[in-house]
Design an enzyme around this catalytic site. Structure first.
Site, short mmCIF file in Angstrom:
data_model
loop_
_atom_site.label_atom_id
_atom_site.label_comp_id
_atom_site.label_asym_id
_atom_site.label_seq_id
_atom_site.Cartn_x
_atom_site.Cartn_y
_atom_site.Cartn_z
N THR A 137 -23.04 7.71 10.69
CA THR A 137 -21.75 7.92 11.34
C THR A 137 -21.56 9.37 11.77
O THR A 137 -21.96 10.30 11.07
CB THR A 137 -20.61 7.53 10.38
OG1 THR A 137 -20.76 6.16 10.02
CG2 THR A 137 -19.25 7.73 11.02
N SER A 142 -18.16 2.91 15.14
CA SER A 142 -18.51 1.50 15.36
C SER A 142 -19.60 1.32 16.40
O SER A 142 -20.20 0.24 16.48
CB SER A 142 -17.26 0.71 15.79
OG SER A 142 -16.30 0.68 14.75
N ARG A 187 5.92 -7.64 -19.93
CA ARG A 187 7.19 -7.06 -19.47
C ARG A 187 8.30 -8.10 -19.53
O ARG A 187 8.19 -9.18 -18.94
CB ARG A 187 7.01 -6.56 -18.04
CG ARG A 187 8.28 -6.09 -17.35
CD ARG A 187 8.67 -4.71 -17.74
NE ARG A 187 9.68 -4.18 -16.83
CZ ARG A 187 10.29 -3.02 -17.01
NH1 ARG A 187 9.98 -2.25 -18.03
NH2 ARG A 187 11.21 -2.60 -16.14
N MET A 203 4.32 -6.32 -8.03
CA MET A 203 4.68 -6.99 -9.27
C MET A 203 4.81 -6.02 -10.43
O MET A 203 5.54 -6.27 -11.40
CB MET A 203 3.63 -8.06 -9.59
CG MET A 203 3.64 -9.21 -8.60
SD MET A 203 2.22 -10.29 -8.77
CE MET A 203 2.62 -11.15 -10.29
N GLY A 211 6.09 -3.08 -10.11
CA GLY A 211 7.23 -2.22 -9.88
C GLY A 211 6.85 -0.75 -9.83
O GLY A 211 5.81 -0.38 -9.27
N GLU A 226 -18.46 0.47 6.71
CA GLU A 226 -19.56 -0.50 6.82
C GLU A 226 -19.21 -1.60 7.83
O GLU A 226 -19.45 -2.78 7.63
CB GLU A 226 -19.91 -1.13 5.47
CG GLU A 226 -20.14 -0.15 4.35
CD GLU A 226 -21.38 0.72 4.55
OE1 GLU A 226 -22.09 0.50 5.54
OE2 GLU A 226 -21.60 1.61 3.74
N THR A 247 -15.84 -2.02 10.74
CA THR A 247 -14.40 -2.25 10.63
C THR A 247 -14.10 -3.75 10.64
O THR A 247 -14.93 -4.58 11.03
CB THR A 247 -13.65 -1.59 11.80
OG1 THR A 247 -14.03 -2.26 13.01
CG2 THR A 247 -13.97 -0.11 11.90
#
Length: 392
Positions: A140, A146, A276, A345, A347, A371, A373
């Site tokens: 790259t 790409s 929780r 979940m 929070g 690797e 897109t």
């Protein structure tokens, strides 16, 4: 008669471990133990401090995890499913750990093993398999992601030598590597070069201020008149097919690895909501929470099943690059969904490094892009079913 007393394991609801061989299960359990003992207790601090300890390479090497799907030269020669299972367990710890092993084995060791000379193999592969030498993969560039065939890095002949010039970007392990596999334009086409990073003109700068893959070393590499002997070129391949074949090896590890990140987020959400208490009962006792957990459970198990199936195709020699794109695209998308759901979940606890979900969620944003897109893999699948290329 059906045994109605059986209860599915919340951590392996479809009993997918039964699809693995004894050796593959052993690999998964061994790597999970390493992750639980050496990575999970420390990775929050690594992530916060933007580091990945080099000594982990030796830990991985002791277990035969580096280039484990390759044969000879100190490599373990294990199945594709075993390698994938190791990637899954590593990424349950952190994407950075899986990236290290993936880059070392699939992007740095694989091209030397596949396309290198016997001299190159003997010089580098045993040390890399042991974790004594760290490798990186230079493809790259700042303006070439790409579309790697448009790379600007060049290698020109000067007598019997090669002179390399150019810049590579977003290179995992680039600033800690002992050897770099650099791809460059030549008069013959794209070629790969095995570069000792101590060579004059090779410079690597660690990229700072990342908010993703912080427990992974990423670098910019500058090649300024790097002079290499003729023997540094990989003799076994010319053209873009060389680096693309390496990327397919790495993408295979990713489609397993993403399952590990998703599983860890699901398990964190399950444990948290069971413990929780709100409005007089555990959060897990509420319908909305159970609906989310059921959805996450299905996504994790479905992604794992897909990964194992593709692994078995690879072991049989029947896996195509388009099928790898299928797995990488969908499993990363499923993992991102699970991570984002888990974050909500938990929070406020979901944004701290005390729990793994925000770290996995941020990491997966990079996995979604690197690797290949998501868009590139979409077009690969489109071309596979229509036989019409849409890239140009």
């Amino acid at each position: 008669m059906t045994n109605t007393t059986l209860t599915p394991d919340p951590q392996d609801f479809l009993a997918l471990e039964q699809l693995l061989s004894e050796e593959e299960r052993m690999v998964a359990h061994t790597v999970r133990q390493l992750v639980n003992e050496k990575i999970k207790p420390n990775v929050g601090e690594w992530f916060e401090n933007h580091e990945f300890p080099k000594e982990m390479a030796l830990e991985f090497g002791k277990l035969g995890m580096l280039g484990m799907h390759l044969e000879g030269y100190g490599c373990a020669g294990m199945s594709a499913v075993a390698y994938g299972s190791a990637c899954l367990e590593l990424e349950a710890g952190d994407s950075g750990a899986r990236s290290f092993v993936s880059v070392q084995g699939s992007l740095a060791m694989f091209p030397i093993w596949k396309f290198g000379s016997e001299e190159q193999k003997q010089e580098w592969l045993p040390r890399m398999a042991a974790g004594e030498a760290i490798g990186c993969f230079g493809l790259t560039e700042p303006d070439s992601g790409s579309d790697p065939s448009s790379m600007r890095t060049t290698a020109r002949r000067d007598g019997d030598d090669w002179i390399l010039n150019g810049t590579k970007m977003w290179i995992t392990n680039g600033s800690i590597a002992d050897v770099a596999v650099i791809w460059a334009q030549t008069d013959e086409g794209i070629r790969g070069f095995v570069v000792d990073t101590r060579t004059e003109g090779y410079q690597a700068r660690k990229i700072e201020k990342k908010l993703s893959l912080r427990a992974s070393i990423t670098a910019e590499i500058v090649l300024d008149n790097v002079r290499l002997p003729g023997s540094a070129a990989l003799p076994g391949v010319v053209g873009i097919k060389g680096p693309l074949s390496c990327l397919n090896e790495a993408r295979f590890g990713i489609l397993f690895g993403a399952v590990g990140a998703a599983r860890d987020c699901y398990e964190a959400a399950l444990d948290y909501t069971l413990q929780r208490t709100q409005f007089g009962k555990p959060l897990a006792g509420f319908q909305l929470t159970q609906g989310k957990l059921a959805d996450m459970l299905i996504r994790v198990n479905r992604a794992h099943l897909l990964a194992i199936h593709l692994g078995k195709l690879k072991d049989a020699g029947n896996l195509t690059p388009a099928q790898i794109s299928f797995g990488k695209k969908d499993n990363v998308a499923q993992a991102l969904h699970v991570a984002r759901e888990a974050r909500g979940m938990l929070g406020a606890s979901g944004i701290t490094l005390e729990y793994p979900v925000i770290r996995h969620m941020n990491n997966l944003e990079s996995v979604y892009t690197y690797e290949g897109t998501n868009e590139v893999h979409t077009l690969v699948l489109g071309q596979a079913v229509t036989k019409i290329g849409a890239f140009r």
